[in-house]
Scaffold this active site. Structure first.
Site, PDB file in Angstrom:
ATOM      1  N   ASP A 142      43.780  25.984  27.673  1.00 35.04           N
ATOM      2  CA  ASP A 142      44.492  25.251  28.714  1.00 35.04           C
ATOM      3  C   ASP A 142      44.261  25.915  30.071  1.00 35.04           C
ATOM      4  O   ASP A 142      43.175  26.427  30.341  1.00 35.04           O
ATOM      5  CB  ASP A 142      45.990  25.208  28.357  1.00 35.04           C
ATOM      6  CG  ASP A 142      46.700  23.999  28.923  1.00 35.04           C
ATOM      7  OD1 ASP A 142      46.947  23.991  30.141  1.00 35.04           O
ATOM      8  OD2 ASP A 142      47.017  23.061  28.170  1.00 35.04           O
ATOM      9  N   HIS A 201      50.882  24.424  33.628  1.00 32.82           N
ATOM     10  CA  HIS A 201      50.621  23.559  32.479  1.00 32.82           C
ATOM     11  C   HIS A 201      50.483  24.357  31.188  1.00 32.82           C
ATOM     12  O   HIS A 201      51.115  24.070  30.172  1.00 32.82           O
ATOM     13  CB  HIS A 201      49.360  22.737  32.743  1.00 32.82           C
ATOM     14  CG  HIS A 201      49.102  21.633  31.772  1.00 32.82           C
ATOM     15  ND1 HIS A 201      48.286  21.785  30.671  1.00 32.82           N
ATOM     16  CD2 HIS A 201      49.537  20.353  31.736  1.00 32.82           C
ATOM     17  CE1 HIS A 201      48.226  20.641  30.007  1.00 32.82           C
ATOM     18  NE2 HIS A 201      48.979  19.756  30.629  1.00 32.82           N
ATOM     19  N   SER A 240      50.106  15.870  26.714  1.00 32.15           N
ATOM     20  CA  SER A 240      50.017  17.338  26.774  1.00 32.15           C
ATOM     21  C   SER A 240      51.233  17.994  26.158  1.00 32.15           C
ATOM     22  O   SER A 240      51.142  19.070  25.563  1.00 32.15           O
ATOM     23  CB  SER A 240      49.913  17.808  28.234  1.00 32.15           C
ATOM     24  OG  SER A 240      48.601  17.768  28.706  1.00 32.15           O
TER      25      SER A 240
END
Length: 604
Positions: free
Chosen positions: A190, A233, A531
């Site tokens: 990621d 994220h 996600s």
């Protein structure tokens, strides 16, 4: 006070001049930017991950393995051929007979004729699969139970039955001998992580940064002495999988959140971090391939990828197949995509080596943004998912006129702080003159209507006019405060919030009054997207591996699919829910009934 500078040009007229002064296309003369604000560059507008296809990052060259040479030697030969054609080698992946490079079109044509080259394909871009803005804060205030440590159990955690596996009596204490993910390495491919976040520090084993090519996978990059921090994220995804009990104590949490933070689906698992996404949430296929290879080499049983691209890559698919088939294999779990259309993104769509994960809301209903198709394996919670983020990156806001509070939401990437000043109506914030004579470089609070321009452009214009805080009024009556973003981090932003259409109309009647705008940093936030669904599934897989470490990746995939909760609307396997919502307790129970080594795969 406002300063204007005039420069005579013969008798033909006058134009504004000096630092930051410029005439607009219509010929009007703009005031100079206030000192220290002219360098506030306008960030690139944010775009949906799969709604655009920017240029590939060079090419990926797949070549024939050489029996007479080692993998490294064969890789070196192709790298030398690239350089002879005037190209630059970006990455070598000898384990896959792959070299990525940047080449001219003429050099690509020449290289395709090389006798050892099998293919030359675009090194396509990949993107994070989170939605660009979080839900409004008002929608989740008070959502969590705050009684003791049980309040760390988020709605998503409960929806996938995780506490039933390791806290069956719901007393906030892990049951003795219960599978928690202990002994299982999960590799999060990621944007990297925040190494300072207490939810993740104890679980972290090792990391690698494939963006900056170093051993520090922090969610940030440095160029020319300037550090750019990402949006958190990877931190959010990682904490959904394995955030620790009680670790967030002392952290900054929002209204209704437990002071201890959150618990992950598999809080006993170990974390490997492979950073492949830059601070804007984009990356390259070759880095994903290299990261998957690295994760497998480090002993990961699960790779979690909340990223993707609209088109397949042959070299990428071969890598996923290799780690899937190697020994007991590595289970790769990937997001289906957020464009709300038929067609699963890649790598999620590579069957059977990758599990494609779609999203449902916190009531278990299909999330309208979730991409769907026949490749979809299962779904997980992906709407308003609470998890950790980069420390201080999330925000809570307040607006007060005297003692009267006005409900507001902070814009993503807003600066943090408190400012009290006169309210000035700046209209649409179209340029530095929008705030009129009431604006001065001594500071004020700018009220700006939504419409016409990107929010970051509005903010830049009024900041250059002297605003020390910004309030944006929504122009959609049923949209509340809205869910807006300033596009990206910028050191020149000021506290910036949004208010509802009704509140905006009321504020415009109070122009000239003192208004206080406050934005406060938080260490946890709610985000939406496939996600967020993906790490829920990765965490459940870790619990199954923890209960039965002898099982193969294929067995764990089959167990998760067979025990998933079927949706009531369209019973059976379907394109929007796949096999259904993952259920940890049922999956662990089934896994425990399988013979040593797994035996035949459980039928769906």
């Amino acid at each position: 006070m406002k300063r204007w500078l005039w420069l005579g040009l013969g008798l033909s007229g006058l134009v504004a001049s000096g630092c930051g002064s410029d005439p607009d296309p219509g010929g009007d003369i703009l005031p100079q930017a206030c000192p220290g604000t002219a360098e506030a560059a306008l960030p690139a507008p944010a775009v949906s991950a799969l709604s655009s296809t920017p240029a590939a990052d060079g090419v990926i060259i797949t070549y024939k393995p050489k029996v007479s040479a080692s993998a490294l030697a064969a890789s070196a030969d192709i790298a030398a051929a690239v350089e002879r054609e005037g190209g630059t080698v970006k990455r070598r992946i000898p384990n896959m007979n792959v070299v990525s490079a940047r080449l001219s079109p003429e050099a690509v044509t020449a290289l395709k004729l090389h006798p050892d080259v099998l293919s030359v394909t675009p090194n396509r871009r990949v993107f994070a699969m989170g939605l660009p803005t979080p839900p409004p804060l008002v929608s989740w205030q008070g959502a969590l139970n705050t009684q003791g440590s049980v309040g760390e159990y988020t709605e998503g955690l409960k929806l996938v039955q995780a506490p039933q596996v390791w806290d069956a009596n719901n007393d906030g204490v892990i049951d003795t001998g219960a599978p928690t993910g202990e002994g299982v390495k999960v590799c999060v491919i990621d944007s990297g992580w925040d190494s300072k976040h207490p939810e993740l520090k104890n679980a972290f084993l090792k990391g690698k940064d494939f963006v900056d090519n170093d051993e520090d996978p922090s969610d940030q990059s440095e160029a020319q002495g300037v550090v750019t921090v990402g949006g958190g994220h990877g931190t959010h995804v990682s904490a959904t999988i394995l955030a620790q009990f009680g670790a967030g104590s002392g952290g900054r949490v929002g209204p209704g959140q437990d002071p201890n933070g959150v618990v992950g689906v598999a809080p006993g698992a170990s974390l490997l971090v492979a950073r492949v996404l830059d601070t804007d949430g984009g990356g390259s296929t070759d880095d994903v391939i290299a990261a998957v290879d690295w994760c497998h080499a480090e002993g990961a049983r699960i790779a979690s990828l909340s990223l993707g691209a609209p088109d397949p890559s042959e070299a990428e698919q071969l890598m996923f197949e290799k780690v899937w088939e190697n020994g007991n294999g590595m289970l790769s779990v990937a997001a289906s995509g957020n464009d709300g259309k038929r067609g699963i993104s890649y790598p999620a769509a590579y069957l059977p080596s990758v599990m494609a994960v779609g999203a449902v809301d916190l009531q278990g209903e299909y999330a309208v943004f979730s991409q769907y198709g026949q490749e979809l394996s299962v779904v997980g919670p992906g709407v308003g998912v609470l998890s950790a983020t980069v420390l201080g990156a999330a925000s809570l806001s307040s607006v007060n006129v005297g003692a009267a509070p006005v409900t507001s939401s902070p814009l993503t990437y807003t600066a943090q702080g408190t400012y009290t000043g006169r309210l000035v109506n700046c209209g649409l914030g179209a340029d530095r003159a929008s705030c009129g004579e009431a604006a001065t470089c001594d500071g004020f609070v700018a009220y700006v209507d939504r419409g016409d321009l990107f929010f970051e452009e509005k903010a830049r214009n009024v900041i250059q006019a002297g605003a020390r805080a910004v309030i944006i009024g929504n122009n959609v009556a049923d949209d509340g405060d809205g869910t807006f973003t300033l596009g990206s981090a910028n050191s020149h932003w000021v506290p910036t919030v949004s208010v509802s259409m009704a509140s905006g109309s009321a504020l415009k009647q109070l122009v000239g009054k003192d208004v206080t705008v406050t934005t406060t940093g938080l260490d946890y936030q709610r985000e939406s997207g496939t996600s967020m669904a993906t790490p829920h599934v990765s965490g459940v897989a870790a619990l199954v591996f923890s209960a039965r470490p002898d099982l193969s990746a294929a067995h764990v995939r089959a167990v998760l699919e067979k025990t998933a909760l079927d949706d009531k609307t369209t019973p059976g396997v379907d394109e929007k829910y796949g096999h259904g919502l993952v259920q940890a307790a049922k999956a662990v129970a089934l896994a425990r009934t399988l013979p040593q080594g797994g035996g035949p795969l459980p039928l769906p």
